[in-house]
Design an enzyme around this catalytic site. Structure first.
Site, PDB file in Angstrom:
ATOM      1  N   LYS A  72      -7.193   2.738-101.538  1.00 18.25           N
ATOM      2  CA  LYS A  72      -8.367   2.538-100.675  1.00 18.25           C
ATOM      3  C   LYS A  72      -8.402   1.093-100.223  1.00 18.25           C
ATOM      4  O   LYS A  72      -7.964   0.192-100.949  1.00 18.25           O
ATOM      5  CB  LYS A  72      -9.646   2.844-101.461  1.00 18.25           C
TER       6      LYS A  72
ATOM      7  N   GLY B 222     -27.641  12.364 -94.294  1.00 21.42           N
ATOM      8  CA  GLY B 222     -26.565  11.647 -93.592  1.00 21.42           C
ATOM      9  C   GLY B 222     -26.145  12.405 -92.350  1.00 21.42           C
ATOM     10  O   GLY B 222     -25.836  13.605 -92.426  1.00 21.42           O
TER      11      GLY B 222
ATOM     12  N   GLY C 271     -23.785  11.051 -90.003  1.00 26.04           N
ATOM     13  CA  GLY C 271     -22.622  10.375 -89.423  1.00 26.04           C
ATOM     14  C   GLY C 271     -21.567  11.427 -89.118  1.00 26.04           C
ATOM     15  O   GLY C 271     -21.898  12.599 -88.881  1.00 26.04           O
ATOM     16  N   ASN C 272     -20.308  11.036 -89.185  1.00 23.75           N
ATOM     17  CA  ASN C 272     -19.225  11.969 -88.861  1.00 23.75           C
ATOM     18  C   ASN C 272     -19.300  13.236 -89.725  1.00 23.75           C
ATOM     19  O   ASN C 272     -19.393  14.351 -89.216  1.00 23.75           O
ATOM     20  CB  ASN C 272     -17.884  11.243 -89.040  1.00 23.75           C
ATOM     21  N   ALA C 273     -19.329  13.059 -91.058  1.00 25.67           N
ATOM     22  CA  ALA C 273     -19.283  14.228 -91.957  1.00 25.67           C
ATOM     23  C   ALA C 273     -20.549  15.081 -91.832  1.00 25.67           C
ATOM     24  O   ALA C 273     -20.479  16.307 -91.688  1.00 25.67           O
ATOM     25  CB  ALA C 273     -19.085  13.769 -93.397  1.00 25.67           C
ATOM     26  N   GLY C 274     -21.721  14.454 -91.876  1.00 29.37           N
ATOM     27  CA  GLY C 274     -22.986  15.195 -91.847  1.00 29.37           C
ATOM     28  C   GLY C 274     -23.195  15.939 -90.538  1.00 29.37           C
ATOM     29  O   GLY C 274     -23.618  17.093 -90.529  1.00 29.37           O
TER      30      GLY C 274
HETATM   31  N1  GLU Z   1     -11.588   8.357 -96.267  1.00 27.69           N
HETATM   32  C1  GLU Z   1     -11.364   9.743 -96.507  1.00 27.69           C
HETATM   33  C2  GLU Z   1     -11.562  10.066 -97.984  1.00 27.69           C
HETATM   34  O1  GLU Z   1     -12.246   9.353 -98.693  1.00 27.69           O
HETATM   35  C3  GLU Z   1     -10.022  10.225 -95.962  1.00 27.69           C
HETATM   36  C4  GLU Z   1      -8.817   9.574 -96.560  1.00 27.69           C
HETATM   37  C5  GLU Z   1      -7.518   9.912 -95.849  1.00 27.69           C
HETATM   38  O2  GLU Z   1      -7.515  10.735 -94.958  1.00 27.69           O
HETATM   39  O3  GLU Z   1      -6.520   9.300 -96.230  1.00 27.69           O
HETATM   40  O4  GLU Z   1     -11.140  11.077 -98.468  1.00 27.69           O
END
Ligand code: GLU
Length: 432
Positions: free
Chosen positions: A105, A219, A221-224
């Protein structure tokens, strides 16, 4: 409020799951410590000519199963502790859905909302240039993607910077790219789609139909927002939604989903469509059958499924006793603290954990990487069919663990599944 200690939280859950399977000390020790931590101050030029610096990180947690994989976030809270915990969760997440990646990350501790587009571009390029020059990123080494407050445009700038340094094209070094630069169809909404597949599978086993299931989404955003659309299409009733500015609830049943997008666009936020500070347009609200409530009140609603799609630590010791939902779906990473998790378990609230519930994103990232390496371009239906298979299989694998280790929660089962798969890979490599 929750006290923020994400890595400690990760370690608590890790130890808990390890105890259940009598994990050997060597494996536990390896999983407790990330393999590499890259830490720097990234510098970039502001529009007024000044140079700004921001703490920047890339944590590579475990690569026994494959190259490091995981997003990059730009957020004021993205410190080393948080990035370490998120990188560790990625190793487990990739193992749970059984894709050939380890976990990593990245984060820059900054508020991107205060930057202009050109400043954001310079920051994105500077971050990736620094990482590429340090030998961190590579198509077979470490493959980032979007996370909180990063997006396909940012991936495009980063890719361009990487390829300039390399002197050749290498689209597979990043995922979540725009389609025109090698992105995959279905990636934009994959996190939500994956979560929905798992939820549908679980409800099927309980004999519950979406039509009779009410949902509140924290939320937008994108996911919500994608989850709202997809869940509504699958027949669920979306009764309440929130974003960082506040929550709205439908007075008589369920929202028409297109309206939610209109509200957000017109008002800048869901609540902003009806209220300016404390002054609300009562007539408009009654015409639309909408009431405004606080974000905390949304968490307390008596609904079937509470979808947590914003930040970490929103359900904590201080507010968990008010939760009335029967199921929590964690589309965000770490939205429930370990203390709250234990209380939810006692209350028989089922938590579908982040490392399963939001793994659709990284799964379609994997498809994107495969397409980039083969030069193939997959159709959207094919992507979604494959995603469904992987999510459903992961859910079944997790349930087998729940049968084997009687009465463990879904989170503990997911951790056990991930730990065991990583352990096997480490053993095969002779690392333990
Ligand atoms: N940021 C997203 C996660 O936390 C996607 C990570 C990715 O696609 O590498 O799962």
């Amino acid at each position: 409020m929750s006290s923020k200690k994400p890595f400690e939280n990760f370690l608590m859950t890790l130890k808990d799951a390890s105890k259940e399977i009598n994990l050997c000390d060597k494996t536990l020790k390896k999983l407790k410590v990330p393999e590499n931590i890259f830490q720097t101050e990234v510098s970039f030029k502001l529009d007024n000519g000044d140079i700004q610096q921001a703490p920047a990180y890339r944590v590579q947690h475990n690569s026994a199963r494959g190259p490091y994989k995981g997003g990059i976030r730009f957020h004021p809270d993205a410190d080393l502790d948080e990035v370490k915990s998120l990188a560790s969760l990625m190793s487990l997440k990739c193992a749970v859905v059984n894709i050939p990646f380890g976990g990593g990350k990245g984060g820059v501790q900054i508020n991107p909302k205060q930057l202009s587009k050109t400043e954001l571009e310079r920051l994105s390029r500077a971050y990736f240039r620094t990482g590429t020059e340090a030998g961190i990123f590579g198509v077979n080494k470490d493959i980032p993607a979007p996370d909180v407050y990063t997006n396909p445009q940012i991936m495009a700038w980063m890719l361009d910077e990487h390829e300039k340094i390399l002197g050749e094209k290498s689209p597979g070094v990043l995922t979540g790219k725009p389609l025109e630069l090698g992105g995959s169809l279905g990636r934009g909404y994959a996190t939500s789609q994956g979560g929905l597949f798992v939820l549908l599978e679980y409800l099927k086993q309980l004999g519950l139909s979406p039509k009779k299931t009410t949902i509140a989404i924290q939320g937008f955003g994108n996911a919500g927002s994608f989850f709202a659309k997809l869940a509504n299409k699958a027949g669920f009733k979306i009764v309440a939604v929130s974003d960082s500015k506040g929550a709205i609830i439908h007075d008589q049943g369920e929202f028409e989903i297109d309206k939610l997008y209109q509200y957000k666009q017109a008002g800048g936020s869901l609540r902003g469509n009806f209220c300016q500070e404390d002054t609300c347009d009562i007539e408009k609200m009654s015409k639309e059958k909408v009431k405004t409530i606080s974000n905390e009140a949304l968490l307390k609603l008596d609904i079937d499924v509470l979808v947590l799609a914003a930040m970490d630590g929103v359900v904590h010791e201080g507010n968990v006793k008010n939760i009335k939902a029967k199921i929590i779906l964690e589309l965000a990473n770490g939205p429930v603290t370990p203390e709250a998790d234990k209380i939810l378990e006692k209350k028989d609230v089922v938590v579908i954990p982040d490392i399963l519930a939001n793994a659709g994103g990284v799964t379609v990232s994997y498809f994107e990487w495969v397409q980039n390496r083969s030069g193939d371009v997959w159709e959207e239906d094919f992507v979604n069919e494959k995603l469904k298979k992987i999510m459903t299989k992961a859910f079944t694998d997790l349930q087998k663990i729940q049968t084997k280790h009687a009465s463990v929660s879904m989170r503990k089962a997911a951790f056990i599944l991930g730990i065991e798969r990583i352990q096997t890979a480490m053993k095969l490599r002779g690392q333990i």
